[in-house]
Design a protein around this motif. Structure first.
Motif, PDB file in Angstrom:
ATOM      1  N   LYS A 111      37.855  39.086  44.828  1.00 15.77           N
ATOM      2  CA  LYS A 111      39.109  38.850  44.111  1.00 15.77           C
ATOM      3  C   LYS A 111      40.287  38.820  45.078  1.00 15.77           C
ATOM      4  CE  LYS A 111      37.523  41.051  39.843  1.00 15.77           C
ATOM      5  NZ  LYS A 111      37.727  42.204  38.923  1.00 15.77           N
ATOM      6  N   LEU A 133      39.478  28.696  35.368  1.00 15.90           N
ATOM      7  CA  LEU A 133      38.573  29.821  35.629  1.00 15.90           C
ATOM      8  C   LEU A 133      38.517  30.772  34.440  1.00 15.90           C
ATOM      9  CD1 LEU A 133      36.746  31.305  37.635  1.00 15.90           C
ATOM     10  CD2 LEU A 133      38.785  32.411  38.579  1.00 15.90           C
ATOM     11  N   ALA A 134      39.636  30.912  33.722  1.00 10.39           N
ATOM     12  CA  ALA A 134      39.692  31.838  32.584  1.00 10.39           C
ATOM     13  C   ALA A 134      38.718  31.452  31.478  1.00 10.39           C
ATOM     14  CB  ALA A 134      41.114  31.885  32.029  1.00 10.39           C
ATOM     15  N   ARG A 136      35.789  30.601  31.863  1.00 11.48           N
ATOM     16  CA  ARG A 136      34.465  31.126  32.212  1.00 11.48           C
ATOM     17  C   ARG A 136      34.493  32.611  32.541  1.00 11.48           C
ATOM     18  NH1 ARG A 136      31.985  27.006  36.580  1.00 11.48           N
ATOM     19  NH2 ARG A 136      30.254  28.460  36.315  1.00 11.48           N
ATOM     20  N   GLN A 137      35.604  33.071  33.140  1.00 10.77           N
ATOM     21  CA  GLN A 137      35.691  34.468  33.584  1.00 10.77           C
ATOM     22  C   GLN A 137      37.038  35.075  33.178  1.00 10.77           C
ATOM     23  OE1 GLN A 137      33.236  36.092  34.919  1.00 10.77           O
ATOM     24  NE2 GLN A 137      31.842  34.517  35.660  1.00 10.77           N
ATOM     25  N   PRO A 138      37.273  35.269  31.880  1.00  5.83           N
ATOM     26  CA  PRO A 138      38.588  35.754  31.438  1.00  5.83           C
ATOM     27  C   PRO A 138      38.965  37.116  32.006  1.00  5.83           C
ATOM     28  CG  PRO A 138      36.974  35.857  29.651  1.00  5.83           C
ATOM     29  CD  PRO A 138      36.351  35.059  30.759  1.00  5.83           C
ATOM     30  N   ASP A 139      38.005  38.026  32.118  1.00  2.00           N
ATOM     31  CA  ASP A 139      38.311  39.371  32.624  1.00  2.00           C
ATOM     32  C   ASP A 139      38.758  39.315  34.089  1.00  2.00           C
ATOM     33  OD1 ASP A 139      37.701  40.448  30.200  1.00  2.00           O
ATOM     34  OD2 ASP A 139      35.651  41.017  30.745  1.00  2.00           O
ATOM     35  N   ILE A 140      38.080  38.479  34.871  1.00  2.77           N
ATOM     36  CA  ILE A 140      38.438  38.343  36.283  1.00  2.77           C
ATOM     37  C   ILE A 140      39.835  37.760  36.416  1.00  2.77           C
ATOM     38  CG2 ILE A 140      37.928  37.033  38.389  1.00  2.77           C
ATOM     39  CD1 ILE A 140      34.987  37.377  37.810  1.00  2.77           C
ATOM     40  N   VAL A 141      40.146  36.762  35.615  1.00  2.00           N
ATOM     41  CA  VAL A 141      41.459  36.117  35.694  1.00  2.00           C
ATOM     42  C   VAL A 141      42.558  37.096  35.281  1.00  2.00           C
ATOM     43  CG1 VAL A 141      42.923  34.305  34.731  1.00  2.00           C
ATOM     44  CG2 VAL A 141      40.580  33.794  35.422  1.00  2.00           C
ATOM     45  N   ASN A 142      42.308  37.907  34.265  1.00  2.00           N
ATOM     46  CA  ASN A 142      43.299  38.916  33.864  1.00  2.00           C
ATOM     47  C   ASN A 142      43.594  39.866  35.008  1.00  2.00           C
ATOM     48  OD1 ASN A 142      43.585  37.916  31.277  1.00  2.00           O
ATOM     49  ND2 ASN A 142      42.027  39.266  30.405  1.00  2.00           N
ATOM     50  N   ASP A 143      42.551  40.283  35.711  1.00  2.00           N
ATOM     51  CA  ASP A 143      42.729  41.197  36.845  1.00  2.00           C
ATOM     52  C   ASP A 143      43.498  40.519  37.972  1.00  2.00           C
ATOM     53  OD1 ASP A 143      42.336  43.594  38.343  1.00  2.00           O
ATOM     54  OD2 ASP A 143      40.682  42.648  39.408  1.00  2.00           O
TER      55      ASP A 143
END
Length: 244
Positions: A111, A133-134, A136-143
């Motif tokens: 990250k 990207l969100a 597919r990976q919403p939690d990662i994008v939020n972080d």
């Protein structure tokens, strides 16, 4: 029976090795080792020194789930072992760790690497990539959004960067953005402002209406966007370690 499971010279060697080796590399080195041997390795580390005990604990907690349970079970049932076997296990695992280190390139936190790349993009490009990207990976994008350059990070900018952004900001935007802003940011701005600009900002601040103060976040975000765009073009650095 020896009360010291590892000789002092080996303690020093292991300490130096484990201190400089990424935990993920160590885990690769022990992943395929027999559970009883890993158990002995960890227990003898735990008994050797507080530093090695910390490493042993981190290795155990980060083993894959099935191996973690198997090794923990072995630890509970192993209370005596031949000294020669201990030496053989340590020699082999040290060789494994050194070999794994030589065969591995540690790229660091994924990250953080993406955030650094995003920091060199224009804001529109950042948002376009993160929106995709969100999906597919919403939690990662939020972080990532939380860790990207924020208004509070303005307090970490060097003098050159502060001067650059002050040259293009009007007093009304500065006054609005600094309304109820963190004191560190306010101080950083005022340190970089001329007497004339300071007077203008103070005048604008005194004239702020209640309605205007309600959109202070919009002014702050506009400054963050400006900083990100300048950084992406190489006009300023947002690196906290940069003195340029």
């Amino acid at each position: 029976m020896s009360e010291t499971p590892i000789e002092q010279t080996l303690v020093q060697e292991l300490t130096a090795l484990l201190e400089k080796t990424d935990l993920r590399v160590i885990l690769r080195a022990v992943a395929d080792e027999p559970d009883p041997d890993v158990a002995i390795f960890l227990v003898t580390l735990q008994q050797a020194s507080p530093t090695l005990a910390n490493h042993a604990s981190q290795i155990l907690i980060h083993l894959r789930a099935d191996k973690q349970i198997a090794v923990a079970e072995q630890i509970t049932t192993t209370d005596i072992v031949e000294s020669e076997r201990v030496r053989e296990i340590h020699t082999r695992l040290i060789e494994n760790i050194v070999s794994a280190t030589n065969q591995t390139t540690v790229l660091g936190d994924g990250k953080s690497n993406l955030i650094k790349l995003l920091g060199r993009m224009k804001t529109d490009d950042q948002n376009r990539l993160l929106d995709s990207l969100a999906a597919r990976q919403p939690d990662i994008v939020n972080d990532i959004h939380e860790r990207l350059f924020t208004f509070a990070d303005l307090a970490t900018l060097n003098d050159s960067a502060i001067q650059t952004i002050l040259q293009v900001l009007d007093p009304s935007t500065i006054a609005l953005a600094l309304h109820n802003a963190p004191e560190e940011v306010r101080q950083r701005f005022f340190e970089g402002m001329s007497d004339e600009l300071t007077a203008n900002v103070e005048d604008e601040t005194n004239r702020l209406t209640f309605e205007q103060t309600q959109i202070a976040d919009t002014a702050r975000q506009s400054i963050v966007t400006l900083v990100r765009n300048f950084a992406s073009k190489g006009m300023i650095s947002t690196d906290r370690d940069s003195d340029e």
